[in-house]
Design an enzyme around this catalytic site. Structure first.
Site, short mmCIF file in Angstrom:
data_model
loop_
_atom_site.label_atom_id
_atom_site.label_comp_id
_atom_site.label_asym_id
_atom_site.label_seq_id
_atom_site.Cartn_x
_atom_site.Cartn_y
_atom_site.Cartn_z
N ARG A 43 -2.61 8.40 -21.26
CA ARG A 43 -2.37 8.25 -22.82
C ARG A 43 -2.43 6.33 -23.01
NH1 ARG A 43 0.40 10.69 -26.48
NH2 ARG A 43 1.63 12.27 -25.04
N CYS A 102 -10.79 28.05 -42.15
CA CYS A 102 -10.24 29.02 -43.38
C CYS A 102 -8.77 29.30 -43.18
CB CYS A 102 -11.18 30.18 -43.38
SG CYS A 102 -12.73 29.89 -43.86
C1 LIG Z 1 -1.03 14.41 -17.96
C2 LIG Z 1 -0.69 13.85 -16.82
C3 LIG Z 1 -0.81 12.27 -16.57
C4 LIG Z 1 -0.94 11.39 -17.77
O1 LIG Z 1 0.08 11.39 -18.44
P1 LIG Z 1 0.38 10.31 -19.70
O2 LIG Z 1 1.66 10.42 -20.19
O3 LIG Z 1 -0.95 10.40 -20.68
O4 LIG Z 1 0.14 8.91 -19.03
C5 LIG Z 1 -0.61 11.78 -15.44
N1 LIG Z 1 -0.53 12.57 -14.18
C6 LIG Z 1 -0.11 13.86 -14.50
C7 LIG Z 1 -0.01 14.77 -13.19
C8 LIG Z 1 -0.33 14.60 -15.59
O5 LIG Z 1 -0.47 15.87 -15.64
#
Ligand SMILES: *Cc1c(COP(=O)(O)O)cnc(C)c1O
Length: 385
Positions: free
Chosen positions: A261, A326
């Site tokens: 993220r 819809c």
């Molecule tokens: C989703 C995920 C991430 C990324 O996490 P963020 O909170 O988006 O930084 C990293 N490692 C694993 C194993 C994940 O499932």
């Protein structure tokens, strides 16, 4: 460089890109990917950042991270295929899905990935045929009921069971390099990271004492927060307690993180077009060509609230923004204040790079947003492609 690159989030550029690529559009600014990566590097010096593809599995993000000298975190055969197709060095990749089919392991191995994650005895046993080739990270669970997305409920072993798992791997001849965790996405503070790091410091030492393997890697996962409609702490400040906790590790331990993220979220905006409008119970309802089944799916799955605005000036009136399908659940925001809009007007959602188009569907045959990547190479003036 920054002065020369175009800013694709400026209204004139947004209009130009929609005219060229259509709507709905997700405008991905690689200059912002780069900036996010550099900010996190600075906040976590000495930590190798593996971009987790899940929030936005797009080649332009992958290329930008690799060009910055970064690493990748893959979790599925589809992600392996994407990265393999780009001829990325597999030594830069780890595979972190705790539960895999043998075919997923084989796909990743065939590409050249060597580091995998396991969190229970069955999963460790799946690596027996590949012992000698693979290195494991054992994922430990640290519950964080406060996190927006508590990723330690579904995956990870209890800290009390971690050493038993390490012993099993040693018995099977499967090499374990260390521990990993993911405290949950969009963390409010770093307390869980700190607790998890402190426990893993003890586990690493205990495993070394028992001579269970090298135990020279700690993977602190993702969870780094960004600003949505709600504010988030500055990343340097957020990471300060993490830096302090990591300082207690022996020097030989390599620390890696899996940000998703934080890298992708602020690097893209979503642009939708008003398809039509209606006046209902004294309010304007605007129907967009993107909604909860599309890029705004993150409002449901990821519990995110994107800052949304119209690309038009005028006196503000109460309004409702709805998606195109819809289905009556497909409403993006009620109680908004917007200028009076017409069909064809553009609506922009900020911080829409992570967990948006990645989880979109084509329900009702409304196509997902087209992703257009801008400023792909550092300092090249910022063309598309
Ligand atoms: C989703 C995920 C991430 C990324 O996490 P963020 O909170 O988006 O930084 C990293 N490692 C694993 C194993 C994940 O499932």
């Amino acid at each position: 460089m920054a002065s020369k690159a175009i800013d694709p989030f400026e209204p004139a550029q947004i209009r130009r890109l929609v005219a060229e690529f259509g709507s709905p559009l997700l405008i991905l600014d690689c200059a912002r990917v780069r900036a996010q990566y550099r900010k996190l590097r600075k906040a976590l010096p000495g930590v190798d950042l593996h971009y987790a593809l899940k929030p936005l599995p797009h080649s332009a993000v992958v290329r930008t991270i690799i060009d910055e000298g970064g690493w990748l975190d893959l979790a599925t055969s589809g992600e392996v295929q994407l990265v393999a197709g780009m001829k990325i060095d597999p030594a830069l990749c780890i595979h972190t899905h705790p539960i895999k089919r043998d075919s997923d392991i084989r796909n990743a191995l065939a590409y050249g990935v060597r580091v995998f994650v396991a969190d229970n005895p069955d999963e460790v046993r799946k690596f027996r045929p590949y012992a000698g080739k693979v290195k494991l990270l054992l994922r430990v669970s640290f519950r964080s009921p406060g996190a927006v997305c508590d990723l330690s409920r579904k995956f990870g072993c209890d800290p009390e069971d971690a050493l038993a798992l390490a012993r099993l791997a040693a018995e099977l001849g499967v090499q374990v390099r260390g521990f990993s965790f993911h405290v949950g996405s969009q963390s409010a503070d770093a307390l869980k990271h700190v607790e998890a790091i402190e426990t893993c410091v003890r586990l690493l030492a205990a495993a070394r004492r028992e001579r269970l393997g090298a135990f020279d890697t700690l993977d602190i996962g993702g969870g780094f927060p960004i600003e949505y409609a709600q504010r988030a702490p500055d990343i340097g400040r957020f990471c300060a307690p993490i830096r302090k906790a990591l300082a207690k590790l022996p020097r030989r331990v390599r620390v890696i993180a899996e940000p998703g993220r934080y890298i992708a979220g602020p690097a893209a905006i979503g642009v939708a077009t008003v398809m039509g409008r209606a006046r209902r119970e004294g309010h304007w309802w605007y129907y967009l060509d993107d909604g909860l089944y599309g890029s705004y799916s993150g409002q449901l799955y990821d519990h995110a609230r994107y800052p949304v605005e119209a690309l038009r000036e005028g006196p503000l009136l109460p309004a409702v923004l709805a998606g195109p399908t819809c289905d009556s659940i497909d409403v993006i925001a009620e109680n908004m204040m917007l200028p009076e809009l017409r069909a064809g007007d553009l609506i922009v959602g900020r911080a829409m790079g992570a967990y948006t188009v990645a989880s979109a569907s084509e329900f009702n045959f409304f196509p997902k947003a087209t992703v257009v990547a801008v400023n792909r190479r550092a300092g090249d003036g910022g063309g598309v492609e």
